[in-house]
Design a protein around this motif. Structure first.
Motif, PDB file in Angstrom:
ATOM      1  N   THR A 154      -6.671  50.060  13.789  1.00  0.00           N
ATOM      2  CA  THR A 154      -7.721  50.600  14.871  1.00  0.00           C
ATOM      3  C   THR A 154      -6.926  49.614  16.622  1.00  0.00           C
ATOM      4  N   SER A 155      -5.825  48.877  15.905  1.00  0.00           N
ATOM      5  CA  SER A 155      -5.474  46.933  17.062  1.00  0.00           C
ATOM      6  C   SER A 155      -6.135  46.851  17.849  1.00  0.00           C
ATOM      7  N   LYS A 156      -7.990  46.736  16.987  1.00  0.00           N
ATOM      8  CA  LYS A 156      -9.268  45.669  17.390  1.00  0.00           C
ATOM      9  C   LYS A 156      -8.765  45.090  16.536  1.00  0.00           C
ATOM     10  N   ILE A 157      -8.834  43.003  16.819  1.00  0.00           N
ATOM     11  CA  ILE A 157     -10.024  42.490  15.715  1.00  0.00           C
ATOM     12  C   ILE A 157     -10.913  41.971  16.503  1.00  0.00           C
ATOM     13  N   GLY A 158     -11.422  41.471  15.482  1.00  0.00           N
ATOM     14  CA  GLY A 158     -12.723  40.500  15.558  1.00  0.00           C
ATOM     15  C   GLY A 158     -13.137  38.828  15.358  1.00  0.00           C
ATOM     16  N   ILE A 159     -13.795  38.153  16.272  1.00  0.00           N
ATOM     17  CA  ILE A 159     -14.076  36.995  16.096  1.00  0.00           C
ATOM     18  C   ILE A 159     -15.537  36.877  16.242  1.00  0.00           C
ATOM     19  N   VAL A 160     -15.992  35.894  14.364  1.00  0.00           N
ATOM     20  CA  VAL A 160     -17.730  35.512  14.374  1.00  0.00           C
ATOM     21  C   VAL A 160     -17.118  34.720  14.528  1.00  0.00           C
ATOM     22  N   THR A 161     -18.281  33.769  15.915  1.00  0.00           N
ATOM     23  CA  THR A 161     -17.970  32.002  15.300  1.00  0.00           C
ATOM     24  C   THR A 161     -19.635  31.607  15.999  1.00  0.00           C
ATOM     25  N   ILE A 189      -8.625  41.878  21.646  1.00  0.00           N
ATOM     26  CA  ILE A 189      -9.430  40.907  20.080  1.00  0.00           C
ATOM     27  C   ILE A 189     -10.775  40.895  21.062  1.00  0.00           C
ATOM     28  N   VAL A 190     -11.749  40.749  20.255  1.00  0.00           N
ATOM     29  CA  VAL A 190     -13.398  40.602  20.966  1.00  0.00           C
ATOM     30  C   VAL A 190     -14.565  39.681  19.916  1.00  0.00           C
ATOM     31  N   ILE A 191     -14.630  38.555  21.015  1.00  0.00           N
ATOM     32  CA  ILE A 191     -14.925  37.229  19.936  1.00  0.00           C
ATOM     33  C   ILE A 191     -16.850  37.395  20.033  1.00  0.00           C
ATOM     34  N   SER A 192     -17.788  37.460  19.435  1.00  0.00           N
ATOM     35  CA  SER A 192     -19.097  37.632  19.184  1.00  0.00           C
ATOM     36  C   SER A 192     -19.887  36.125  18.679  1.00  0.00           C
ATOM     37  N   TYR A 193     -20.464  34.954  19.612  1.00  0.00           N
ATOM     38  CA  TYR A 193     -21.235  34.185  19.246  1.00  0.00           C
ATOM     39  C   TYR A 193     -21.826  34.517  18.856  1.00  0.00           C
ATOM     40  N   VAL A 215     -14.098  47.439  15.237  1.00  0.00           N
ATOM     41  CA  VAL A 215     -12.321  46.500  14.294  1.00  0.00           C
ATOM     42  C   VAL A 215     -13.053  46.661  13.174  1.00  0.00           C
ATOM     43  N   ASP A 216     -11.609  46.317  12.988  1.00  0.00           N
ATOM     44  CA  ASP A 216     -11.448  46.526  11.422  1.00  0.00           C
ATOM     45  C   ASP A 216     -10.324  45.434  10.901  1.00  0.00           C
ATOM     46  N   VAL A 217     -10.456  44.546  11.624  1.00  0.00           N
ATOM     47  CA  VAL A 217     -10.383  43.610  10.605  1.00  0.00           C
ATOM     48  C   VAL A 217     -11.182  42.276  11.448  1.00  0.00           C
ATOM     49  N   ILE A 218     -11.705  41.302  11.260  1.00  0.00           N
ATOM     50  CA  ILE A 218     -12.315  40.065  11.811  1.00  0.00           C
ATOM     51  C   ILE A 218     -12.453  38.024  11.081  1.00  0.00           C
ATOM     52  N   TYR A 219     -11.814  38.244  12.023  1.00  0.00           N
ATOM     53  CA  TYR A 219     -12.125  36.150  11.859  1.00  0.00           C
ATOM     54  C   TYR A 219     -13.551  35.847  11.346  1.00  0.00           C
ATOM     55  N   SER A 220     -13.626  35.231   9.841  1.00  0.00           N
ATOM     56  CA  SER A 220     -15.052  35.165   9.628  1.00  0.00           C
ATOM     57  C   SER A 220     -15.079  32.933   9.951  1.00  0.00           C
TER      58      SER A 220
END
Length: 334
Positions: A154-161, A189-193, A215-220
């Protein structure tokens, strides 16, 4: 008569020797084991804590140290806990939280014969007995970001921090973002706090929201994301990366883990404290030292061979210095 006399002398000699042996073995000073303590601000199972805890358990087995720890120690009580360990004869203390660093500064100055290894922080007064270490594993995060950009559909990557504005965490996020952009400069790239250090349910909820947005890939970066990566039928709907420790066994949705291997550091610090060669200052992790690693989940290494081959080459370039991933503690710019 003479025989009885000789026997008596032998018996007396045996008693004297035995007595001397008893005195030597029970009253002579015995070598003391080197005592090491760690202090954790959160539950032991948090990955940040496990990274140090597992290395200290290994040091207990391989180096013969005594290892004790305290978990869930708040900022208001950490000074008391440190002092208790010093009074109990502990020679090295790992205060393993960013927020402990002001207390470590004060306590280390009081007890110069005790070694302190502060886990994250700033403005340290190193003296002769203090080091500052941190999970400077932005190189491994860079590799993860590159892989994410390679495998996303999807060319949309996420980060949960956890929280915004925490320099050592931002360093990892910046590494991940830079790695993704190196493959695809236009990736989103979308960051979720989640505003918590350890709250798996919040991390799961944040991940679910990211997945719903495409988002289809997430940095946990925080633990708890993997539970959101499958639908109710067990089908993978997003992939994720583990962080700090190897979390590849947690789920087949985990592509791999950004790993902080603290054992080389722990071993060096303990041995230097023991032999009088302790060096105060900063201890920086890196791939070349073996303290920063990207570890593929074998299941997904086989599923994404092109990304695996690309990452292997990238790791070698980082190690040999042809690709440099600098420390960057500034706010991330996705």
């Amino acid at each position: 008569m003479k025989t009885s006399y000789i026997i008596g002398l032998v018996v007396v000699a045996i008693i004297v020797i035995a007595g001397a042996y008893y005195y030597t073995t029970t009253l002579s000073p015995q070598p003391q084991q080197f005592k090491v303590a760690a202090i954790y601000i959160s539950p032991l199972e948090e990955p940040w804590n496990q990274a140090l805890h597992q290395s200290l358990l290994k040091a207990k087995n391989e180096l013969g140290i005594v290892y004790n720890y305290s978990e869930n120690v708040g900022d208001s009580t950490v000074a008391m806990v440190m002092t208790q360990y010093v009074s109990a004869g502990f020679k090295m203390i790992f205060p393993h939280s960013w927020s402990y660093h002001p207390v470590t500064n004060a306590t280390a100055a009081q007890y110069r014969s005790v070694f302190f290894a502060q886990g994250s922080g700033m403005n340290m007064n190193y003296g002769n007995n203090t080091v500052l270490y941190d999970y400077h594993i932005q190189e491994a995060a860079y590799v993860a970001g590159a892989i994410a950009a390679k495998i996303t559909n999807t060319s949309k990557i996420g980060i949960v921090t956890a929280f915004p504005g925490v320099g050592d965490v931002d360093n990892l996020l910046n590494g991940f973002i830079a790695g993704a952009k190196s493959v695809n400069p236009n990736v989103t790239i979308v960051i979720s706090y989640i505003y918590d250090w350890y709250a798996p349910s919040k991390a799961k909820e944040a991940a679910a929201g990211l997945i719903e947005s495409g988002v289809d890939v997430i940095y946990s970066e925080r633990y708890g994301v993997f539970e959101a990566c499958k639908d109710s039928n067990g089908k993978i709907i997003a992939y994720a990366f583990g962080n700090i420790v190897d979390q590849n066994n947690a789920s087949d949705a985990v592509i791999g883990s950004v790993v902080w291997d603290t054992y080389p550091m722990v071993k060096e610090l303990i041995q230097r404290a023991q032999n009088g060669t302790f060096i105060p200052g900063d201890y920086i992790a890196s791939m070349s030292k073996g303290t920063s690693k990207f570890v593929w989940n074998p299941v997904n290494a086989a599923k994404f061979p092109e990304a695996k081959a690309y990452s292997d080459t990238l790791v070698q370039k980082i190690i040999n210095g042809s690709v440099v991933v600098p420390l960057n503690f500034g706010p991330p710019s996705p």
